[in-house]
Design an enzyme around this catalytic site. Sequence first.
Site, PDB file in Angstrom:
ATOM      1  N   GLY A   1     -19.847  -2.054  -5.532  1.00 28.00           N
ATOM      2  CA  GLY A   1     -19.227  -2.642  -4.347  1.00 28.00           C
ATOM      3  C   GLY A   1     -18.839  -1.560  -3.351  1.00 28.00           C
ATOM      4  O   GLY A   1     -19.445  -0.477  -3.308  1.00 28.00           O
ATOM      5  N   GLY A   2     -17.789  -1.822  -2.566  1.00 24.82           N
ATOM      6  CA  GLY A   2     -17.381  -0.860  -1.550  1.00 24.82           C
ATOM      7  C   GLY A   2     -16.995   0.486  -2.120  1.00 24.82           C
ATOM      8  O   GLY A   2     -17.436   1.538  -1.645  1.00 24.82           O
TER       9      GLY A   2
ATOM     10  N   GLY B   1      -7.752   7.883 -10.984  1.00 23.72           N
ATOM     11  CA  GLY B   1      -8.078   7.377  -9.655  1.00 23.72           C
ATOM     12  C   GLY B   1      -7.149   7.853  -8.562  1.00 23.72           C
ATOM     13  O   GLY B   1      -7.470   7.719  -7.378  1.00 23.72           O
TER      14      GLY B   1
ATOM     15  N   LYS C   1     -14.375  -3.284   5.987  1.00 20.34           N
ATOM     16  CA  LYS C   1     -15.069  -1.992   6.079  1.00 20.34           C
ATOM     17  C   LYS C   1     -16.475  -2.116   6.662  1.00 20.34           C
ATOM     18  O   LYS C   1     -16.971  -1.185   7.294  1.00 20.34           O
ATOM     19  CB  LYS C   1     -15.124  -1.316   4.717  1.00 20.34           C
ATOM     20  CG  LYS C   1     -13.782  -0.826   4.209  1.00 20.34           C
ATOM     21  CD  LYS C   1     -13.926  -0.091   2.893  1.00 20.34           C
ATOM     22  CE  LYS C   1     -12.587   0.387   2.385  1.00 20.34           C
ATOM     23  NZ  LYS C   1     -12.695   1.160   1.128  1.00 20.34           N
TER      24      LYS C   1
ATOM     25  N   TYR D   1      -5.943   3.252  -9.852  1.00 20.42           N
ATOM     26  CA  TYR D   1      -4.755   4.109  -9.966  1.00 20.42           C
ATOM     27  C   TYR D   1      -3.461   3.327 -10.148  1.00 20.42           C
ATOM     28  O   TYR D   1      -2.386   3.926 -10.198  1.00 20.42           O
ATOM     29  CB  TYR D   1      -4.635   5.042  -8.755  1.00 20.42           C
ATOM     30  CG  TYR D   1      -4.455   4.342  -7.417  1.00 20.42           C
ATOM     31  CD1 TYR D   1      -3.210   3.913  -6.993  1.00 20.42           C
ATOM     32  CD2 TYR D   1      -5.537   4.143  -6.588  1.00 20.42           C
ATOM     33  CE1 TYR D   1      -3.041   3.285  -5.778  1.00 20.42           C
ATOM     34  CE2 TYR D   1      -5.382   3.522  -5.358  1.00 20.42           C
ATOM     35  CZ  TYR D   1      -4.142   3.096  -4.957  1.00 20.42           C
ATOM     36  OH  TYR D   1      -3.991   2.472  -3.742  1.00 20.42           O
TER      37      TYR D   1
ATOM     38  N   ILE E   1     -11.552   4.999 -10.761  1.00 23.01           N
ATOM     39  CA  ILE E   1     -11.002   4.928  -9.403  1.00 23.01           C
ATOM     40  C   ILE E   1      -9.714   4.103  -9.358  1.00 23.01           C
ATOM     41  O   ILE E   1      -8.993   4.137  -8.365  1.00 23.01           O
ATOM     42  CB  ILE E   1     -12.011   4.351  -8.395  1.00 23.01           C
ATOM     43  CG1 ILE E   1     -12.286   2.873  -8.675  1.00 23.01           C
ATOM     44  CG2 ILE E   1     -13.297   5.163  -8.390  1.00 23.01           C
ATOM     45  CD1 ILE E   1     -12.829   2.129  -7.494  1.00 23.01           C
TER      46      ILE E   1
ATOM     47  N   THR F   1      -0.401   4.069   1.093  1.00 28.55           N
ATOM     48  CA  THR F   1      -0.952   4.916   2.155  1.00 28.55           C
ATOM     49  C   THR F   1       0.065   5.218   3.255  1.00 28.55           C
ATOM     50  O   THR F   1       0.166   6.384   3.684  1.00 28.55           O
ATOM     51  CB  THR F   1      -2.212   4.264   2.746  1.00 28.55           C
ATOM     52  OG1 THR F   1      -3.185   4.113   1.705  1.00 28.55           O
ATOM     53  CG2 THR F   1      -2.813   5.117   3.855  1.00 28.55           C
TER      54      THR F   1
ATOM     55  N   SER G   1       0.825  -1.211   0.000  1.00 28.04           N
ATOM     56  CA  SER G   1       0.000   0.000   0.000  1.00 28.04           C
ATOM     57  C   SER G   1       0.862   1.265   0.000  1.00 28.04           C
ATOM     58  O   SER G   1       1.902   1.332   0.663  1.00 28.04           O
ATOM     59  CB  SER G   1      -0.914   0.009   1.224  1.00 28.04           C
ATOM     60  OG  SER G   1      -1.580   1.245   1.355  1.00 28.04           O
TER      61      SER G   1
ATOM     62  N   THR H   1      -9.531  -1.313   5.375  1.00 27.95           N
ATOM     63  CA  THR H   1      -9.837  -1.583   3.971  1.00 27.95           C
ATOM     64  C   THR H   1     -10.363  -3.003   3.837  1.00 27.95           C
ATOM     65  O   THR H   1     -10.622  -3.686   4.842  1.00 27.95           O
ATOM     66  CB  THR H   1      -8.590  -1.315   3.094  1.00 27.95           C
ATOM     67  OG1 THR H   1      -8.978  -1.360   1.723  1.00 27.95           O
ATOM     68  CG2 THR H   1      -7.465  -2.312   3.360  1.00 27.95           C
TER      69      THR H   1
END
Length: 300
Positions: free
Chosen positions: A137-138, A252, A75, A231, A229, A21, A19, A71
Site C-alpha cells: 500500500g502507501g 517503526g 497522498k 510504531y 513500520i 507529528t 498524531s 496522509t
Amino acid sequence: MTAATSFLVGLIGEGITASLTPPMHEREGRHLGFEYDYRTLDLLELGRAPGDVGALLAECRDAGYAALNVTHPCKQLVIPFLDELDPAAEHMGAVNLVLIRDGRFLGHNTDWTGFRSAVLAGLPDAPRDRIVQFGSGGAGSATAYALLTLGVAHLVIVDVLPERAQALVDRYAPLFPAQEVVAGTPQTLGSDLATADGVVHATPTGMKEHPGLPFDVTALAATAWVADIVYRPIDTELLAAARRRGHQVLDGGRMAVGQAADSIRLITGREPDAERMRAHFLELLGDDAALSAAATGGRA
C-alpha cells in the site's frame, strides 16, 4: 535582537487528531530557533471529503501556511493540484509533503527517505541482497522504493491482494532494471523467507487495532533481520518474537522520525537533529502509553 522566523504548517488527513507529528515538528522547530506552529486539519472533524484536498490547499495558501504534510487518504488525491512534483514522489505516485512557495504547490515524499535513513541508522551493517516485504500500500510503496535505492538486488513483495503487489512490481521494475523486483506467491513464500537477508513489514498488522503476526518468524534464517513500520506500539508482537529468536530488529519509530526530520529540513532549510527528535518521539510514545493505561485502568 532579530525576530525569529515563523512557520505555519499543517497536516491533512483522516483520524489524525492523536498524531505525534505536530509536537515533534514544534519542539524541533523551536530548537532550531523558529516560531513553529503545526496544526491538524482532520477531514472527519472538518466535515470535508478527501476530494476537497485541492480546495484545502488553496485555503491554506491564502491563510499563510508554509507547508502541509499529507496522509491517508490524500497522498495520491493531492497530486493533480500540485504545480511541481519531486521526481521520487512522481515515481511513487504519492506525496506526503507540499511546500507552498510564492503561491505554488511543490510535492515531495519523505516517507521513503525517512525509511531509507532509518535502515542506514538502525541496520547500518546489515546485508541487503535479498529482501522480502509484506505490504504494497502507501507505506509499502515508500519502503520498497527506499530498499531499491539502497541497492537491494532481489526484492519480493507480498500482499493479501496479489494484484496490488503486482501493480507495485510493474511500477518499480522499469525504474530499477538492474535489480529484480517480483511479487511473492504462497508457493514460494517459504523459500523466499528462508533465504532472505531481511524482512520489511509494511501493513497495519501489529497495531493496537490490528493485533497479531504478519508471518511466522520461525521461517527466517537465523541471520535475517526484521524491520517494522508500525510504531504504536513501538515494540510490536513481530519485533518481540523476532528478538526472542535472536534476530536484529528495526522499529517503526525510526521511519516516523526520519520522515518528520526530512520534512522539517525541506520546510525550514535547516538541518534537524534526528537523534534529539527520536528521544522526543519516544518520550511522546511513553506519555501516550501512560494515558492509554490510565484510560483502561492500567490494563494493556
